[in-house]
Every structure is written in C-alpha cells, then in structure tokens.
Design a protein around this motif. Structure first.
Motif, PDB file in Angstrom:
ATOM      1  N   THR A 104      31.185  14.463   8.272  1.00 19.75           N
ATOM      2  CA  THR A 104      32.339  14.990   7.544  1.00 19.75           C
ATOM      3  C   THR A 104      33.589  14.898   8.407  1.00 19.75           C
ATOM      4  O   THR A 104      33.522  14.690   9.620  1.00 19.75           O
ATOM      5  N   ASP A 105      34.741  15.107   7.768  1.00 17.83           N
ATOM      6  CA  ASP A 105      35.989  15.191   8.520  1.00 17.83           C
ATOM      7  C   ASP A 105      36.140  16.538   9.209  1.00 17.83           C
ATOM      8  O   ASP A 105      37.077  16.737   9.991  1.00 17.83           O
ATOM      9  N   CYS A 106      35.236  17.467   8.894  1.00 20.51           N
ATOM     10  CA  CYS A 106      35.210  18.758   9.585  1.00 20.51           C
ATOM     11  C   CYS A 106      34.319  18.568  10.810  1.00 20.51           C
ATOM     12  O   CYS A 106      33.169  19.015  10.857  1.00 20.51           O
ATOM     13  N   ARG A 107      34.853  17.861  11.787  1.00 19.27           N
ATOM     14  CA  ARG A 107      34.061  17.420  12.936  1.00 19.27           C
ATOM     15  C   ARG A 107      33.620  18.597  13.803  1.00 19.27           C
ATOM     16  O   ARG A 107      34.347  19.585  13.906  1.00 19.27           O
ATOM     17  N   PRO A 108      32.422  18.476  14.399  1.00 20.70           N
ATOM     18  CA  PRO A 108      31.539  17.299  14.419  1.00 20.70           C
ATOM     19  C   PRO A 108      30.384  17.392  13.432  1.00 20.70           C
ATOM     20  O   PRO A 108      29.373  16.738  13.617  1.00 20.70           O
ATOM     21  N   TRP A 109      30.533  18.189  12.367  1.00 18.17           N
ATOM     22  CA  TRP A 109      29.428  18.446  11.465  1.00 18.17           C
ATOM     23  C   TRP A 109      29.143  17.299  10.500  1.00 18.17           C
ATOM     24  O   TRP A 109      30.051  16.608  10.037  1.00 18.17           O
ATOM     25  N   THR A 110      27.861  17.147  10.149  1.00 19.09           N
ATOM     26  CA  THR A 110      27.450  16.338   9.005  1.00 19.09           C
ATOM     27  C   THR A 110      27.488  17.227   7.762  1.00 19.09           C
ATOM     28  O   THR A 110      27.680  18.454   7.861  1.00 19.09           O
ATOM     29  N   VAL A 111      27.264  16.617   6.600  1.00 23.02           N
ATOM     30  CA  VAL A 111      27.183  17.401   5.365  1.00 23.02           C
ATOM     31  C   VAL A 111      26.086  18.460   5.478  1.00 23.02           C
ATOM     32  O   VAL A 111      26.285  19.628   5.118  1.00 23.02           O
ATOM     33  N   ARG A 112      24.945  18.073   6.002  1.00 23.56           N
ATOM     34  CA  ARG A 112      23.826  18.998   6.134  1.00 23.56           C
ATOM     35  C   ARG A 112      24.193  20.194   7.025  1.00 23.56           C
ATOM     36  O   ARG A 112      23.898  21.346   6.704  1.00 23.56           O
TER      37      ARG A 112
END
Length: 222
Positions: free
Chosen positions: A31-39
């Motif tokens: 995601t652009d909400c770094r460093p997270w993935t969607v999960r």
C-alpha cells in the motif's frame, strides 16, 4: 453518540463487504501507507476497530481529559510508537489467512459496537496511550482510522473510494473543527479528507486559497 456510532457501523460494514471479494494476491499488495501491505494494514485496522472491548472492560477514569482532536498529538507519531504500530500489524497479519482475517475484522467491530451499546451515557475510557477520553470522542477516532485507511485500501486495490456518507461527515468535522471549507476550493467531503490527510496533493491554486483565507485543518501528529 448516535451520529458517531452510525458512522462507525456503516464504515466497518462497508469495508467488510468490499474485503470479502479480495483474494490472497490482493492482500499481499504493497500500500501507499508504507511499509504495510493490504493484509498488514487490514490487521492494523482490525485491531483498532476492536480496541474498545478491552477498554470498556477496564475501570472508567473519573473524567475526560483529551478530546478526539487532541488524541492525534505528536506523541502518537514518534519513531518508537510508529515502529511498534507497524510491527504489531505485521505480526497479527501472519496469524490468519485472508478469509479468516476478514472474518475477524467483522467480529472485532461488531463486538466493539455491542460493548459501546452496553455503556451508560457519559462513559469515559482510557486509551493505550494513557489518555482519558469520553467514549464518544474515542469512537470518533475509530471512524477516522477505518475511514481514512479505507481510502488507502481502495487506492491499492484499484477501487473507487467507498467512504460512507456518515463516516465522511464525522471525519470531515473532526479535521475542520466544524468550520466551513472555503467555497473557492469547491471540495466535497471526500476531497477534503484526501487533501487534508495527504492522500491527494494540493494544487498551487488550492495552496493560494488556503493561505489567503487562513483556513487550517487538524494535522495528525501536529
């Protein structure tokens, strides 16, 4: 409380509906909400949505000391706090597969809403950061978490934003302190929220209007 409760219910239910059609590959998108993935971001949202259950099981502080706007102070965004938040989301994301994580999000927000409904008027809670807040004010922050991160998830999953009208009203009201947005900007609530939270860039004209009118919004971490 009823307005904020409805916003929390509507936004969580909508997010749950959207996520039921997401596969494992989508959940692993960055995601652009770094460093997270969607999960990982979903795991973070799940935890945040369900946090009220334990808070309401604890003794109530004698009085509220912080409102929803003050909750988003700089202390919530220091490097150690950010690192702990990210690590927690990543760790929790590894515990469940996609369908189980989506189902657990659904359980978490419904349990939180049931706990809220069992409380007397004027209930005060203490957050994990030590803030004593009116229950309504803390629930307002949960609407922000689910709604704004929903914009992050929509962008990553190539979906149109699904922000519900009730949640948009609550989030926009918190960001602006209830003040009207300068008419020259021509923004609806979704645009305001995206611009104010850095999900969309300001144009040169918009910066000029904001400077000329002196209009300010809540800055997370400010």
């Amino acid at each position: 409380m009823e307005r904020v409760r409805a916003a929390f219910r509507d936004e969580c239910a909508r997010l749950g509906e959207v996520l039921r059609g997401v596969d494992e590959a989508d959940l692993d998108r960055p995601t652009d909400c770094r460093p997270w993935t969607v999960r990982e971001l979903l795991a973070h949202v799940r935890t945040g949505a369900g946090r009220l259950v334990d808070m309401l099981a604890a003794p109530a502080p004698p009085r509220a000391e912080v409102d929803a706007a003050a909750y988003y102070g700089a202390a919530k965004f220091t490097p150690p706090v950010d690192a702990a938040r990210i690590d927690s989301g990543r760790r929790e994301a590894r515990e469940l597969d996609g369908p189980a994580l989506v189902a657990d999000f659904d359980r978490a927000w419904r349990d939180a809403l049931a706990a809220v409904d069992a409380q007397p008027p004027g209930r005060v809670v203490r957050t994990r950061h030590g803030d004593a807040m009116a229950l309504t004010e803390f629930l307002r922050t949960r609407v922000v978490e689910v709604g704004v991160h929903g914009l992050d998830l929509a962008a990553t999953l190539d979906r149109q934003p699904w922000l519900t009208p009730t949640a948009a009203e609550v989030v926009a009201g918190l960001l602006t302190g209830g003040r009207p947005v300068p008419a020259e900007l021509g923004w609806d609530r979704l645009t305001l929220i995206r611009k104010a939270t850095g999900r969309a860039d300001l144009t040169a004209r918009e910066r000029a209007v904001l400077g000329a009118t002196g209009f300010r919004w809540l800055s997370f971490g400010g």
